[in-house]
Design a protein around this motif. Structure first.
Motif, mmCIF file in Angstrom:
data_model
loop_
_atom_site.group_PDB
_atom_site.id
_atom_site.type_symbol
_atom_site.label_atom_id
_atom_site.label_comp_id
_atom_site.label_asym_id
_atom_site.label_seq_id
_atom_site.Cartn_x
_atom_site.Cartn_y
_atom_site.Cartn_z
ATOM 1 N N SER A 57 -11.747 -13.305 52.333
ATOM 2 C CA SER A 57 -10.344 -12.907 52.305
ATOM 3 C C SER A 57 -9.513 -14.018 51.691
ATOM 4 O O SER A 57 -9.874 -15.194 51.771
ATOM 5 C CB SER A 57 -9.837 -12.593 53.719
ATOM 6 O OG SER A 57 -9.928 -13.745 54.546
ATOM 7 N N ARG A 59 -6.975 -15.626 48.359
ATOM 8 C CA ARG A 59 -6.964 -15.787 46.910
ATOM 9 C C ARG A 59 -7.347 -17.228 46.587
ATOM 10 O O ARG A 59 -6.862 -18.165 47.233
ATOM 11 C CB ARG A 59 -5.575 -15.501 46.321
ATOM 12 C CG ARG A 59 -5.075 -14.083 46.523
ATOM 13 C CD ARG A 59 -5.852 -13.091 45.682
ATOM 14 N NE ARG A 59 -5.339 -11.733 45.843
ATOM 15 C CZ ARG A 59 -5.749 -10.885 46.773
ATOM 16 N NH1 ARG A 59 -6.676 -11.263 47.649
ATOM 17 N NH2 ARG A 59 -5.257 -9.665 46.823
ATOM 18 N N GLY A 78 -10.076 -12.701 44.343
ATOM 19 C CA GLY A 78 -9.646 -12.166 45.623
ATOM 20 C C GLY A 78 -10.820 -11.756 46.487
ATOM 21 O O GLY A 78 -11.981 -12.114 46.219
ATOM 22 N N SER A 102 -4.106 -19.212 48.730
ATOM 23 C CA SER A 102 -3.511 -18.698 49.967
ATOM 24 C C SER A 102 -4.476 -18.999 51.105
ATOM 25 O O SER A 102 -5.553 -19.565 50.884
ATOM 26 C CB SER A 102 -3.288 -17.187 49.857
ATOM 27 O OG SER A 102 -4.538 -16.510 49.799
ATOM 28 N N GLU A 166 -6.456 -5.917 42.262
ATOM 29 C CA GLU A 166 -5.554 -6.493 43.267
ATOM 30 C C GLU A 166 -5.804 -7.981 43.496
ATOM 31 O O GLU A 166 -4.950 -8.668 44.049
ATOM 32 C CB GLU A 166 -5.676 -5.734 44.585
ATOM 33 C CG GLU A 166 -7.042 -5.811 45.240
ATOM 34 C CD GLU A 166 -7.115 -5.023 46.530
ATOM 35 O OE1 GLU A 166 -8.094 -5.227 47.279
ATOM 36 O OE2 GLU A 166 -6.213 -4.227 46.806
ATOM 37 N N SER A 167 -6.946 -8.488 43.047
ATOM 38 C CA SER A 167 -7.206 -9.924 43.166
ATOM 39 C C SER A 167 -6.186 -10.751 42.397
ATOM 40 O O SER A 167 -5.961 -11.922 42.715
ATOM 41 C CB SER A 167 -8.613 -10.272 42.652
ATOM 42 O OG SER A 167 -9.611 -9.651 43.418
ATOM 43 N N SER A 169 -3.031 -10.358 42.176
ATOM 44 C CA SER A 169 -1.704 -10.382 42.781
ATOM 45 C C SER A 169 -1.847 -10.724 44.251
ATOM 46 O O SER A 169 -2.942 -10.884 44.761
ATOM 47 C CB SER A 169 -1.002 -9.024 42.611
ATOM 48 O OG SER A 169 -1.763 -7.995 43.214
ATOM 49 N N GLY A 170 -0.728 -10.869 44.933
ATOM 50 C CA GLY A 170 -0.782 -11.172 46.350
ATOM 51 C C GLY A 170 -0.438 -12.617 46.638
ATOM 52 O O GLY A 170 -0.017 -13.371 45.743
ATOM 53 N N PRO A 171 -0.619 -13.053 47.873
ATOM 54 C CA PRO A 171 -0.229 -14.404 48.285
ATOM 55 C C PRO A 171 -0.869 -15.480 47.422
ATOM 56 O O PRO A 171 -2.066 -15.435 47.147
ATOM 57 C CB PRO A 171 -0.744 -14.485 49.736
ATOM 58 C CG PRO A 171 -0.844 -13.070 50.193
ATOM 59 C CD PRO A 171 -1.210 -12.276 48.982
ATOM 60 N N GLU A 208 8.350 -9.096 42.407
ATOM 61 C CA GLU A 208 7.573 -7.933 42.000
ATOM 62 C C GLU A 208 7.732 -7.669 40.509
ATOM 63 O O GLU A 208 8.826 -7.810 39.948
ATOM 64 C CB GLU A 208 8.032 -6.704 42.790
ATOM 65 C CG GLU A 208 7.245 -5.457 42.512
ATOM 66 C CD GLU A 208 7.741 -4.268 43.323
ATOM 67 O OE1 GLU A 208 6.903 -3.480 43.778
ATOM 68 O OE2 GLU A 208 8.969 -4.144 43.499
#
Length: 223
Positions: A57, A59, A78, A102, A166-167, A169-171, A208
């Motif tokens: 879990s 990044r 990710g 992250s 999705e890897s 993007s995100g924290p 975003e």
């Protein structure tokens, strides 16, 4: 902390798909896991082999630093991605740096354990080969992008890939990380995002980026 036991987690990964149950049991007994805080190093380039790493879990970034201290991010990874595959297979030194972007949880499998399992299980050896060839193809595409296309084209391509993976993007996946991945600066990324917004391809704010005209963005990306 990890959600799965080693056996349960390995069973969910394409890397270990279809391997014999005894091989799976052996590998699970060799694995360890630990959490990492944002910015924490996972391993350093040139250090002794850190083995195969599996991101449960979070990044992480795989990167190199040039003689002037400029960082280039080769991969942003990710959940459920493996990394350090090359060193894990040949037992050589780590070919790049890895650090958490992250809060992350990483499983570690020693080179010696993977090597022994590959010798035992033909299906695992084929999975490893497929993984390595996928990495090579990805690096070839990255080199092609850097050599042949402008930063605007590279950014448009990244945004399209980001929408599919999705890897990316995100924290922790900041504009600074994206800039280091695209071999440019955060300021240039901000300028080009405004340019792309002006074309009507995207809409964005501080938190975003929304693709509003994929066809137009693909045209800019030369795809």
């Amino acid at each position: 902390m990890a959600v799965f036991s080693p056996v349960q987690y390995l069973q969910t990964l394409i890397y270990f798909e279809g391997i014999a149950s005894e091989t799976l049991a052996y590998l699970s007994g060799q694995m360890t896991h630990r959490p990492y805080e944002p910015g924490e190093m996972i391993f350093l380039e040139g250090d002794p082999c850190a083995g195969l790493c599996i991101l449960e879990s979070g990044r992480i970034k795989i990167y190199k630093v040039n003689a002037e201290g400029v960082e280039h991010v080769m991969h942003i990874l990710g959940d459920r991605n493996t990394f350090n595959d090359i060193a894990a297979v040949d037992g050589g030194v780590n070919p790049a740096n890895a650090a958490a972007l992250s809060e992350s949880v990483v499983w570690h499998l020693p080179h010696e354990s993977l090597y022994e399992a590959v010798q035992r299980d033909k299906r695992l050896s084929m999975n490893v080969i497929r993984s390595l060839t996928s990495r090579v193809r990805g690096l070839v595409r990255q080199i092609e992008d850097l050599a042949l296309y402008s930063v605007l084209v590279r950014l448009a391509r990244f945004l399209l890939h980001q929408a599919e993976d999705e890897s990316l993007s995100g924290p922790g996946v900041t504009r600074a990380a994206i800039a280091a991945h695209l071999a440019t600066t955060p300021q240039t990324i901000s300028t080009l995002l405004r340019e792309l917004e002006g074309t009507g391809a995207i809409r964005f704010n501080r938190h975003e980026i929304l693709i509003v005209n994929e066809t137009l963005l693909r045209g800019i990306a030369m795809l």
